[in-house]
Design a protein around this motif. Structure first.
Motif, PDB file in Angstrom:
ATOM      1  N   SER B  49       0.782  -1.100  -0.027  1.00 49.98           N
ATOM      2  CA  SER B  49       0.025   0.037  -0.025  1.00 49.98           C
ATOM      3  C   SER B  49       0.839   1.259   0.108  1.00 49.98           C
ATOM      4  O   SER B  49       0.539   2.404   0.752  1.00 49.98           O
ATOM      5  CB  SER B  49      -1.005   0.150   1.209  1.00 49.98           C
ATOM      6  N   GLU B  50       1.940   1.220  -0.642  1.00 49.48           N
ATOM      7  CA  GLU B  50       2.800   2.338  -0.772  1.00 49.48           C
ATOM      8  C   GLU B  50       2.205   3.349  -1.908  1.00 49.48           C
ATOM      9  O   GLU B  50       1.997   2.936  -3.059  1.00 49.48           O
ATOM     10  CB  GLU B  50       4.162   2.011  -1.128  1.00 49.48           C
ATOM     11  N   ARG B  51       2.022   4.651  -1.609  1.00 44.85           N
ATOM     12  CA  ARG B  51       1.416   5.536  -2.392  1.00 44.85           C
ATOM     13  C   ARG B  51       2.115   5.733  -3.779  1.00 44.85           C
ATOM     14  O   ARG B  51       1.576   5.874  -4.882  1.00 44.85           O
ATOM     15  CB  ARG B  51       0.775   6.699  -1.935  1.00 44.85           C
ATOM     16  N   GLY B  52       3.339   5.832  -3.698  1.00 43.30           N
ATOM     17  CA  GLY B  52       4.151   6.038  -4.661  1.00 43.30           C
ATOM     18  C   GLY B  52       3.947   4.698  -5.748  1.00 43.30           C
ATOM     19  O   GLY B  52       3.837   5.003  -6.971  1.00 43.30           O
ATOM     20  N   TYR B  54       1.348   2.884  -5.951  1.00 44.71           N
ATOM     21  CA  TYR B  54       0.033   3.331  -6.503  1.00 44.71           C
ATOM     22  C   TYR B  54       0.079   4.146  -7.848  1.00 44.71           C
ATOM     23  O   TYR B  54      -0.403   3.743  -8.909  1.00 44.71           O
ATOM     24  CB  TYR B  54      -0.850   3.914  -5.492  1.00 44.71           C
ATOM     25  N   ASP B  55       0.780   5.566  -7.481  1.00 49.45           N
ATOM     26  CA  ASP B  55       0.962   6.110  -8.720  1.00 49.45           C
ATOM     27  C   ASP B  55       1.832   5.488  -9.791  1.00 49.45           C
ATOM     28  O   ASP B  55       1.153   5.712 -10.919  1.00 49.45           O
ATOM     29  CB  ASP B  55       1.689   7.478  -8.147  1.00 49.45           C
ATOM     30  N   ARG B  56       2.601   4.940  -9.536  1.00 49.23           N
ATOM     31  CA  ARG B  56       3.422   4.209 -10.676  1.00 49.23           C
ATOM     32  C   ARG B  56       2.459   3.277 -11.441  1.00 49.23           C
ATOM     33  O   ARG B  56       2.310   3.222 -12.684  1.00 49.23           O
ATOM     34  CB  ARG B  56       4.723   3.450 -10.184  1.00 49.23           C
ATOM     35  N   PHE B  84      -5.636  -2.020  -5.546  1.00 49.03           N
ATOM     36  CA  PHE B  84      -5.685  -1.058  -6.591  1.00 49.03           C
ATOM     37  C   PHE B  84      -6.986  -0.907  -7.229  1.00 49.03           C
ATOM     38  O   PHE B  84      -7.539  -1.834  -7.506  1.00 49.03           O
ATOM     39  CB  PHE B  84      -4.424  -1.231  -7.386  1.00 49.03           C
ATOM     40  N   SER B  85      -7.132   0.408  -7.293  1.00 45.00           N
ATOM     41  CA  SER B  85      -8.318   0.784  -8.222  1.00 45.00           C
ATOM     42  C   SER B  85      -8.169   1.919  -9.021  1.00 45.00           C
ATOM     43  O   SER B  85      -7.601   2.992  -8.419  1.00 45.00           O
ATOM     44  CB  SER B  85      -9.638   1.118  -7.663  1.00 45.00           C
ATOM     45  N   GLY B  89      -8.797   6.259  -4.347  1.00 43.96           N
ATOM     46  CA  GLY B  89      -9.571   6.516  -3.269  1.00 43.96           C
ATOM     47  C   GLY B  89     -10.067   5.356  -2.532  1.00 43.96           C
ATOM     48  O   GLY B  89     -10.418   5.196  -1.187  1.00 43.96           O
ATOM     49  N   PHE B  91      -9.077   1.849  -2.614  1.00 46.52           N
ATOM     50  CA  PHE B  91      -8.494   0.801  -2.343  1.00 46.52           C
ATOM     51  C   PHE B  91      -7.633   0.822  -0.726  1.00 46.52           C
ATOM     52  O   PHE B  91      -7.598   1.632  -0.198  1.00 46.52           O
ATOM     53  CB  PHE B  91      -7.282   0.560  -3.223  1.00 46.52           C
TER      54      PHE B  91
END
Lengths: 133, 411
Positions: B49-52, B54-56, B84-85, B89, B91
């Motif tokens: 669940s690292e946001r970076g 998710y971004d990648r 992830f979705s 918001g 996930f």
């Protein structure tokens, strides 16, 4: 140099510096998060975070103005996690040296976005952060 | 009608096949995306669940998942956590897997759910609910099993279905029209042959019936003009001889007995003639025709009577119907009922003509075979119905039988 000449030069320098400092930065619209500042005496930085249109994404734009054509390493951080990174050569002839745009997911609550760029030749570092977006 | 049903049924089947094919295509698209994007790009950071991360991953999805049909991408863990979705918001939460998703997670492969399978994860979705959700099991490079779920628009699915279905529809309809064009002349020829054969069969049947009728009429006429006249003459001669004076009582009695036997034989012959060739029944001759019907009864020791009142208002057709029913009822009574009396009555009140044939024979039980079958009145029943009348048979064991016919009198 006469006192009059000193006054003219001083006024011109101040006005020129003010113009140089403000001209590259666009005015942020409502809802955008913008942070800007100087990296050094000759380089400036800006980070702008814009919510994309109703799709749960943020558009993150990092810009550096520097008078060189060096290679720069850059990174974008999202809440401290590495979101994107890369290498770019500055364009000394353009009105801005380089501009990096990436999309990030818009999480519920506060997002902290940071942009960091480092000149590989001089070691000059530009770091700018938008908190509480 | 058959052709229309065939077209409708074939189109229905073709539509279902096109739907399956369109869904299969989307499943293939989802499998390719899952293998090319999902499996290699899901990192440990995303699972943590690292946001970076998710971004990648979201950028990879946006960049590489350009399938125009795809509306949304979800990545599920085996525990039902939405890792992830791309709608953002939602996930990191545990929504659980549906039974269909769980089956694919356990067994592998690709599955789908049509319609709204929302378990809450669409709270940040773009409002699209008419979707088909296709999920494929993938494994990360670290061997972690996940579900790659794509949302596809039902409208797009329907559009694709139509694209697949349309050529088939024209092939089907064209083939059926061609078949119709080819078969119609053949059917027309066959129909003409069948109609012709039917007419020929009808003509032969009618000729056979007419020949039979003519033969029966000839036999009846020969009997009437020959044997019956001879017997009548003999009866008169014997009666005359019996009246001769001077005869002994024994001889006279013998002559009377012989004369009576001849008269009984004459009655039987007349009844037989009526059987062989029914007379042309007319309303005013109904009484005598019915009397001929019961003539054989006396020879069997059965007391039979005929009573006709008011039949003059009936038409000849109605009188013929009454005679036919009476013939069948009397014949059944004589053959099966063993009666001591048979009463045939015809009454008319000007509105309806009523025939009753009543005997005091053995009758039959109510739970025995239907009266119409037992007494051979089935044909009569349909004949009566066709004439707008009503036929009723009442009987019970040991209580005799009553056959009642009612038919309206015209005018």
């Amino acid at each position: 140099m006469s006192p009059r000449s000193i006054l003219v030069v001083t006024l011109s320098s101040v006005l020129g510096a003010a113009a140089l400092a403000t001209a590259p930065f666009a005015v942020a619209s409502d809802g955008d998060g913008v942070e800007r500042g100087a990296c050094s005496n000759t380089s400036f930085k800006r980070l702008r975070v814009v919510p994309a249109t109703n799709n749960g994404y943020l558009d993150v734009i990092g810009v550096v103005w520097s008078n060189d054509d060096d290679l720069w390493d850059w990174k974008m951080l999202h809440d401290g996690d590495l979101s994107a990174k890369g290498e770019v050569r500055a364009d000394g002839d353009a009105d801005r040296s380089f501009r990096i745009k990436r999309s990030m997911l818009d999480f519920p609550g506060t997002d902290v976005i940071a942009f960091r760029a480092e000149n590989n030749r001089t070691g000059e570092t530009c770091f700018v952060k938008v908190d509480d977006f | 009608m058959t052709l229309v049903a065939l077209v409708v049924a074939t189109n229905l089947l073709a539509g279902q096949a096109a739907n399956r094919e369109a869904l299969s295509e989307l499943s293939s698209v989802n499998e390719v995306l899952a293998e090319s994007v999902g499996a290699p790009e899901v990192t440990a950071g995303l699972i943590r669940s690292e946001r970076g991360a998710y971004d990648r991953f979201s950028r990879i999805v946006k960049k590489r998942v350009q399938a125009p049909l795809l509306k949304r991408v979800n990545i599920w863990s085996s525990e039902g956590v939405l890792l992830f979705s791309d709608q953002g918001g939602v996930f990191g939460k545990q929504y659980g897997l549906s039974s269909a998703q769980q089956r694919i997670m356990d067994d592998g492969g690709t599955g789908h759910v049509i319609g709204d399978d929302d378990r809450g994860e669409t709270e940040y979705a773009d409002g699209t609910t008419d979707t088909v959700q296709i999920f494929t099991r993938i494994e990360t490079t670290g061997g972690t099993p996940l579900l790659f779920e794509g949302y596809y628009s039902l409208d797009d699915l329907e559009e694709r279905r139509q694209e697949i279905y349309r050529p088939f529809m024209w092939i089907i309809v064209g083939a059926l029209i061609l078949l119709l064009v080819l078969v119609t002349p053949i059917l027309r020829v066959l129909t003409r042959q069948v109609t012709s054969a039917s007419k020929e069969r009808e003509r032969l049947l009618r000729a056979g019936l007419e020949a039979s009728d003519a033969e029966r009429r000839r036999i009846a006429r020969d009997l009437h003009d020959g044997v019956v006249q001879d017997l009548a003459g003999t009866s008169f001669s014997i009666a005359a001889a019996a009246r001769e004076p001077g005869l002994g009582d024994g001889v006279r009695n013998s002559l009377h007995a012989a004369n009576q036997a001849i008269r009984d034989t004459l009655k039987s012959l007349r009844a037989l003639l009526a059987e062989i060739h029914p007379p042309e029944i007319q309303a005013d001759g109904l009484a005598s025709s019915l009397a001929d019907l019961i003539a054989p009864a006396s020879a069997l020791g059965i007391q039979a009577s005929v009573s006709v009142e008011g039949a003059e208002t009936a038409t000849d057709t109605q009188a013929a119907l009454v005679w036919r029913v009476a013939q069948e009822a009397v014949r059944n009574a004589l053959r099966h009922a063993h009666p001591s009396t048979i009463a045939v009555t015809v009454r008319s009140d000007g509105k309806k003509l009523v025939l009753e044939v009543v005997d005091d024979g053995i009758g039959f039980a109510a739970d025995a075979a239907p009266a119409a079958d037992r007494y051979g009145l089935r044909g009569m029943s349909s004949l009566v119905r066709d004439s707008g009348g009503r036929l009723e048979v009442r009987s019970s064991a040991g209580e005799g039988t009553a056959v009642r016919l009612e038919v309206g009198v015209d005018g």
